[in-house]
Design a protein around this motif. Structure first.
Motif, PDB file in Angstrom:
ATOM      1  N   VAL A 192       0.846  -1.209   0.000  1.00 32.35           N
ATOM      2  CA  VAL A 192       0.000   0.000   0.000  1.00 32.35           C
ATOM      3  C   VAL A 192       0.871   1.245   0.000  1.00 32.35           C
ATOM      4  N   ALA A 193       1.941   1.235   0.801  1.00 33.68           N
ATOM      5  CA  ALA A 193       2.851   2.383   0.838  1.00 33.68           C
ATOM      6  C   ALA A 193       3.523   2.581  -0.513  1.00 33.68           C
ATOM      7  N   LEU A 194       3.933   1.461  -1.158  1.00 33.18           N
ATOM      8  CA  LEU A 194       4.569   1.566  -2.466  1.00 33.18           C
ATOM      9  C   LEU A 194       3.597   2.118  -3.509  1.00 33.18           C
ATOM     10  N   ALA A 195       2.345   1.654  -3.449  1.00 34.27           N
ATOM     11  CA  ALA A 195       1.336   2.164  -4.377  1.00 34.27           C
ATOM     12  C   ALA A 195       1.080   3.651  -4.152  1.00 34.27           C
ATOM     13  N   ALA A 196       1.061   4.076  -2.879  1.00 35.45           N
ATOM     14  CA  ALA A 196       0.842   5.499  -2.574  1.00 35.45           C
ATOM     15  C   ALA A 196       1.987   6.351  -3.116  1.00 35.45           C
ATOM     16  N   VAL A 197       3.230   5.860  -2.967  1.00 31.30           N
ATOM     17  CA  VAL A 197       4.382   6.601  -3.490  1.00 31.30           C
ATOM     18  C   VAL A 197       4.291   6.730  -5.007  1.00 31.30           C
ATOM     19  N   ALA A 198       3.902   5.632  -5.673  1.00 31.79           N
ATOM     20  CA  ALA A 198       3.778   5.674  -7.128  1.00 31.79           C
ATOM     21  C   ALA A 198       2.697   6.655  -7.560  1.00 31.79           C
ATOM     22  N   LEU A 199       1.571   6.659  -6.856  1.00 29.68           N
ATOM     23  CA  LEU A 199       0.493   7.591  -7.197  1.00 29.68           C
ATOM     24  C   LEU A 199       0.920   9.036  -6.976  1.00 29.68           C
ATOM     25  N   LEU A 200       1.628   9.288  -5.871  1.00 28.46           N
ATOM     26  CA  LEU A 200       2.082  10.651  -5.588  1.00 28.46           C
ATOM     27  C   LEU A 200       3.112  11.121  -6.611  1.00 28.46           C
ATOM     28  N   ALA A 201       3.905  10.191  -7.128  1.00 29.89           N
ATOM     29  CA  ALA A 201       4.959  10.573  -8.072  1.00 29.89           C
ATOM     30  C   ALA A 201       4.466  10.700  -9.501  1.00 29.89           C
ATOM     31  N   VAL A 256      -2.909  14.304 -12.751  1.00 28.73           N
ATOM     32  CA  VAL A 256      -4.247  14.822 -12.455  1.00 28.73           C
ATOM     33  C   VAL A 256      -4.220  16.347 -12.385  1.00 28.73           C
ATOM     34  N   GLY A 257      -3.204  16.904 -11.725  1.00 31.49           N
ATOM     35  CA  GLY A 257      -3.087  18.355 -11.646  1.00 31.49           C
ATOM     36  C   GLY A 257      -2.903  18.993 -13.011  1.00 31.49           C
ATOM     37  N   TRP A 258      -2.105  18.352 -13.869  1.00 29.55           N
ATOM     38  CA  TRP A 258      -1.855  18.889 -15.206  1.00 29.55           C
ATOM     39  C   TRP A 258      -3.129  18.872 -16.041  1.00 29.55           C
ATOM     40  N   ALA A 264      -6.019  34.497 -17.255  1.00 33.04           N
ATOM     41  CA  ALA A 264      -6.662  33.188 -17.388  1.00 33.04           C
ATOM     42  C   ALA A 264      -5.654  32.070 -17.162  1.00 33.04           C
ATOM     43  N   HIS A 265      -4.457  32.236 -17.705  1.00 33.12           N
ATOM     44  CA  HIS A 265      -3.422  31.216 -17.533  1.00 33.12           C
ATOM     45  C   HIS A 265      -3.024  31.096 -16.068  1.00 33.12           C
ATOM     46  N   LEU A 266      -2.929  32.219 -15.363  1.00 36.75           N
ATOM     47  CA  LEU A 266      -2.586  32.193 -13.949  1.00 36.75           C
ATOM     48  C   LEU A 266      -3.651  31.444 -13.155  1.00 36.75           C
ATOM     49  N   HIS A 267      -4.922  31.711 -13.453  1.00 36.82           N
ATOM     50  CA  HIS A 267      -6.007  30.999 -12.777  1.00 36.82           C
ATOM     51  C   HIS A 267      -5.911  29.495 -13.057  1.00 36.82           C
ATOM     52  N   ALA A 268      -5.578  29.121 -14.283  1.00 35.56           N
ATOM     53  CA  ALA A 268      -5.481  27.706 -14.637  1.00 35.56           C
ATOM     54  C   ALA A 268      -4.338  27.029 -13.884  1.00 35.56           C
ATOM     55  N   VAL A 269      -3.203  27.719 -13.778  1.00 34.25           N
ATOM     56  CA  VAL A 269      -2.057  27.157 -13.050  1.00 34.25           C
ATOM     57  C   VAL A 269      -2.412  26.955 -11.585  1.00 34.25           C
ATOM     58  N   LEU A 270      -3.031  27.944 -10.973  1.00 29.94           N
ATOM     59  CA  LEU A 270      -3.417  27.824  -9.568  1.00 29.94           C
ATOM     60  C   LEU A 270      -4.438  26.710  -9.368  1.00 29.94           C
ATOM     61  N   ALA A 271      -5.373  26.592 -10.312  1.00 25.66           N
ATOM     62  CA  ALA A 271      -6.372  25.529 -10.220  1.00 25.66           C
ATOM     63  C   ALA A 271      -5.714  24.160 -10.344  1.00 25.66           C
ATOM     64  N   GLY A 272      -4.792  24.013 -11.288  1.00 25.33           N
ATOM     65  CA  GLY A 272      -4.087  22.744 -11.446  1.00 25.33           C
ATOM     66  C   GLY A 272      -3.293  22.372 -10.200  1.00 25.33           C
ATOM     67  N   PHE A 273      -2.635  23.368  -9.603  1.00 27.17           N
ATOM     68  CA  PHE A 273      -1.883  23.114  -8.373  1.00 27.17           C
ATOM     69  C   PHE A 273      -2.825  22.692  -7.249  1.00 27.17           C
ATOM     70  N   GLY A 274      -3.968  23.373  -7.145  1.00 33.08           N
ATOM     71  CA  GLY A 274      -4.926  23.014  -6.106  1.00 33.08           C
ATOM     72  C   GLY A 274      -5.488  21.611  -6.301  1.00 33.08           C
ATOM     73  N   ALA A 293      -3.949  19.126  -7.786  1.00 28.22           N
ATOM     74  CA  ALA A 293      -2.879  18.185  -7.449  1.00 28.22           C
ATOM     75  C   ALA A 293      -2.753  18.015  -5.938  1.00 28.22           C
ATOM     76  N   VAL A 294      -2.829  19.112  -5.203  1.00 24.90           N
ATOM     77  CA  VAL A 294      -2.748  19.036  -3.738  1.00 24.90           C
ATOM     78  C   VAL A 294      -3.920  18.234  -3.179  1.00 24.90           C
ATOM     79  N   LEU A 295      -5.110  18.467  -3.720  1.00 26.31           N
ATOM     80  CA  LEU A 295      -6.282  17.721  -3.273  1.00 26.31           C
ATOM     81  C   LEU A 295      -6.132  16.232  -3.569  1.00 26.31           C
ATOM     82  N   ALA A 296      -5.634  15.900  -4.762  1.00 27.57           N
ATOM     83  CA  ALA A 296      -5.437  14.493  -5.115  1.00 27.57           C
ATOM     84  C   ALA A 296      -4.404  13.842  -4.192  1.00 27.57           C
TER      85      ALA A 296
END
Length: 202
Positions: free
Chosen positions: A26-35, A41-43, A146-156, A158-161
């Motif tokens: 489970v820990a290995l799977a979590a590391v893979a998902l985070l990496a 998902v954020g992109w 608009a691009h700045l909003h998109a970058v912030l949204a993508g970062f948010g 990714a953090v949520l995921a």
């Protein structure tokens, strides 16, 4: 790396429990998902927001047009400053004046608006944005904003995921730990009454 090392250590350890191996995987799977998965998902989320913002900008350009206002006379209102939520900064709106301008259909309008002029005088001109009815409106959102909003949204996103992955890992580990204690209680219930007795196998 510690997760991979731990997983390798548990492969043939005689003290290994089934839950130990599950926890390591489970820990290995979590590391893979985070990496891998979380950045992806954020992109994709940022790309989707960027496409939506570009459509919004397109609609704004269709519904608003740029025209020229002519100062008729000054207004009693004072100097005006306002915060623009789209660009996240304060703008100097200049002074309030009574001006004339033309709508997209050619009709003439008169009203009190903010002129980006230090000392407006009758006859001075300045550009404004108006809707299809000739009412003054804010200009369309810029592509940079608009691009700045998109970058912030993508970062948010990714953090949520990442938070969801970590919460899922913790829930699984918590369940495994609870299961270990349950099995320990069961084993102790079987061995406890005979603990220390002669000939009881302890």
């Amino acid at each position: 790396m510690r997760t991979v090392t731990g997983l390798w250590r548990w492969r043939r350890n005689p003290l290994r429990r089934g839950t130990d191996l599950i926890e390591a995987w489970v820990a290995l799977a979590a590391v893979a998902l985070l990496a891998v998965a979380v950045p992806a998902v954020g992109w994709f989320g940022g790309r989707a927001v960027d496409a939506s913002m570009r459509q919004t900008i397109g609609r704004q350009h269709e519904q608003r047009h740029r025209t020229t206002a002519v100062v008729v006379r000054g207004s009693a209102d004072h100097h005006v400053r306002a915060f623009d939520a789209e660009s996240a900064r304060e703008h100097d709106l200049g002074r309030r004046v009574i001006a004339n301008w033309r709508a997209a259909d050619g009709s003439t309008h008169t009203g009190t608006i903010s002129a980006p002029l230090r000392e407006p005088h009758p006859g001075d001109t300045f550009p404004i944005w108006a809707d299809h009815r000739g009412r003054p409106v804010k200009g369309p959102m810029s592509t940079e904003t608009a691009h700045l909003h998109a970058v912030l949204a993508g970062f948010g996103i990714a953090v949520l995921a990442a938070g969801l992955v970590e919460c899922a890992r913790r829930l699984v580990v918590r369940h495994l730990v609870r299961r270990r204690y349950e099995r320990l209680d069961e084993a102790w219930a079987e061995a406890g009454p005979d603990w220390g007795r002669t000939g009881a196998g302890s």
